[in-house]
Design a protein around this motif. Structure first.
Motif, PDB file in Angstrom:
ATOM      1  N   CYS A   1      -9.923  25.742  36.110  1.00 56.52           N
ATOM      2  CA  CYS A   1      -8.785  26.865  36.532  1.00 56.52           C
ATOM      3  C   CYS A   1      -7.664  26.627  35.273  1.00 56.52           C
ATOM      4  O   CYS A   1      -7.166  27.520  34.876  1.00 56.52           O
ATOM      5  CB  CYS A   1      -8.647  26.733  37.990  1.00 56.52           C
ATOM      6  N   SER A   2      -6.969  25.547  35.452  1.00 55.77           N
ATOM      7  CA  SER A   2      -5.476  25.425  34.739  1.00 55.77           C
ATOM      8  C   SER A   2      -5.774  25.544  33.414  1.00 55.77           C
ATOM      9  O   SER A   2      -4.887  26.219  32.737  1.00 55.77           O
ATOM     10  CB  SER A   2      -4.903  23.998  35.113  1.00 55.77           C
ATOM     11  N   TYR A   3      -6.840  24.917  32.595  1.00 62.16           N
ATOM     12  CA  TYR A   3      -6.865  24.945  31.359  1.00 62.16           C
ATOM     13  C   TYR A   3      -7.390  26.491  30.993  1.00 62.16           C
ATOM     14  O   TYR A   3      -6.680  26.987  29.945  1.00 62.16           O
ATOM     15  CB  TYR A   3      -7.944  24.047  30.714  1.00 62.16           C
ATOM     16  N   THR A   4      -7.795  27.247  31.693  1.00 67.29           N
ATOM     17  CA  THR A   4      -8.246  28.665  31.417  1.00 67.29           C
ATOM     18  C   THR A   4      -7.089  29.414  31.620  1.00 67.29           C
ATOM     19  O   THR A   4      -6.808  30.582  30.935  1.00 67.29           O
ATOM     20  CB  THR A   4      -9.339  29.033  32.404  1.00 67.29           C
ATOM     21  N   GLY A   5      -6.196  28.980  32.749  1.00 72.45           N
ATOM     22  CA  GLY A   5      -4.918  29.699  32.910  1.00 72.45           C
ATOM     23  C   GLY A   5      -4.094  29.559  31.835  1.00 72.45           C
ATOM     24  O   GLY A   5      -3.294  30.546  31.363  1.00 72.45           O
ATOM     25  N   ALA A   6      -4.055  28.610  31.197  1.00 70.99           N
ATOM     26  CA  ALA A   6      -3.260  28.206  29.975  1.00 70.99           C
ATOM     27  C   ALA A   6      -3.597  29.141  28.844  1.00 70.99           C
ATOM     28  O   ALA A   6      -2.933  29.612  28.044  1.00 70.99           O
ATOM     29  CB  ALA A   6      -3.173  26.641  29.715  1.00 70.99           C
ATOM     30  N   ASP A   7      -4.958  29.004  28.786  1.00 69.98           N
ATOM     31  CA  ASP A   7      -5.464  29.838  27.576  1.00 69.98           C
ATOM     32  C   ASP A   7      -5.352  31.352  27.742  1.00 69.98           C
ATOM     33  O   ASP A   7      -4.839  32.125  26.708  1.00 69.98           O
ATOM     34  CB  ASP A   7      -7.152  29.697  27.511  1.00 69.98           C
ATOM     35  N   LEU A   8      -5.279  31.699  29.084  1.00 70.33           N
ATOM     36  CA  LEU A   8      -5.055  33.143  29.157  1.00 70.33           C
ATOM     37  C   LEU A   8      -3.688  33.532  28.994  1.00 70.33           C
ATOM     38  O   LEU A   8      -3.344  34.621  28.330  1.00 70.33           O
ATOM     39  CB  LEU A   8      -5.253  33.402  30.917  1.00 70.33           C
ATOM     40  N   ALA A   9      -2.704  32.761  29.340  1.00 68.11           N
ATOM     41  CA  ALA A   9      -1.269  32.647  28.630  1.00 68.11           C
ATOM     42  C   ALA A   9      -1.316  32.910  27.234  1.00 68.11           C
ATOM     43  O   ALA A   9      -0.517  33.940  26.833  1.00 68.11           O
ATOM     44  CB  ALA A   9      -0.345  31.542  29.262  1.00 68.11           C
ATOM     45  N   GLY A  10      -1.981  32.302  26.578  1.00 68.79           N
ATOM     46  CA  GLY A  10      -1.935  32.197  24.893  1.00 68.79           C
ATOM     47  C   GLY A  10      -2.437  33.565  24.585  1.00 68.79           C
ATOM     48  O   GLY A  10      -1.986  34.055  23.757  1.00 68.79           O
ATOM     49  N   VAL A  11      -3.567  33.804  25.068  1.00 72.50           N
ATOM     50  CA  VAL A  11      -4.141  35.197  24.570  1.00 72.50           C
ATOM     51  C   VAL A  11      -3.495  36.475  25.069  1.00 72.50           C
ATOM     52  O   VAL A  11      -3.717  37.361  24.117  1.00 72.50           O
ATOM     53  CB  VAL A  11      -5.864  35.280  24.902  1.00 72.50           C
ATOM     54  N   SER A  12      -2.556  36.141  26.008  1.00 69.10           N
ATOM     55  CA  SER A  12      -1.969  37.431  26.528  1.00 69.10           C
ATOM     56  C   SER A  12      -0.673  37.292  25.875  1.00 69.10           C
ATOM     57  O   SER A  12       0.276  38.314  26.407  1.00 69.10           O
ATOM     58  CB  SER A  12      -1.637  37.223  28.027  1.00 69.10           C
ATOM     59  N   ARG A  13      -0.406  36.410  24.953  1.00 75.42           N
ATOM     60  CA  ARG A  13       0.975  36.327  24.262  1.00 75.42           C
ATOM     61  C   ARG A  13       2.019  36.000  25.406  1.00 75.42           C
ATOM     62  O   ARG A  13       3.404  36.690  25.199  1.00 75.42           O
ATOM     63  CB  ARG A  13       1.231  37.371  23.448  1.00 75.42           C
ATOM     64  N   ILE A  14       2.034  35.247  26.416  1.00 72.68           N
ATOM     65  CA  ILE A  14       3.107  35.032  27.420  1.00 72.68           C
ATOM     66  C   ILE A  14       3.520  33.815  26.658  1.00 72.68           C
ATOM     67  O   ILE A  14       2.922  32.703  26.477  1.00 72.68           O
ATOM     68  CB  ILE A  14       2.494  34.788  28.723  1.00 72.68           C
TER      69      ILE A  14
END
Length: 135
Positions: free
Chosen positions: A15-28
């Motif tokens: 969950c959390s690692y994937t959430g951090a990855d999502l933030a990165g690919v979403s340019r957040i």
């Protein structure tokens, strides 16, 4: 020069690692102060990992896992929660302010939440200042 805290983040793989990855690919945007370390489950984080992070120079530690009830390993996040409360008391006895440790739940779909959590712990630790442990 302004103090910039070093924060070690122990993130659950699912969950959390994937959430951090999502933030990165979403340019957040999220603070570069948090250094993520992927673990299979937040329940797998031994309290000695946290103590070692502080001993090795971290100013703060973030533990992040799946939301309660959503753990891929059944009850790992509940184990993490119990250890967190115990560890806060132990850290205080070591002379480490308990607010330097943070536990949070971030799902794989919560990239914006990840950014908010990292901002929160960075600001919290920045206000506390550098951690100077005595040898």
């Amino acid at each position: 020069m302004a103090f910039e805290p070093k924060i070690v983040g122990f993130l659950c793989n699912w969950c959390s690692y994937t959430g951090a990855d999502l933030a990165g690919v979403s340019r957040i945007k999220w603070p570069p102060n948090v250094r993520p370390i992927r673990v299979m489950c937040s329940g797998r984080i031994d309290p000695t990992f946290v103590v070692k992070a502080f001993r090795e120079g971290a100013d703060g530690v973030l533990v992040s896992g799946c939301h309660p009830g959503d753990c891929h390993y059944y009850q790992g996040n509940y184990k993490a929660l119990r250890r967190y409360h115990l560890l806060r008391r132990v850290l205080e006895q070591f002379g480490i302010h308990p607010d330097r440790l943070m536990l949070t739940w971030v799902s794989a779909a919560e990239g914006e939440r990840w950014a908010k959590v990292t901002q929160e712990i960075t600001e919290r630790v920045r206000k506390l200042g550098p951690l100077h442990l005595k040898d």
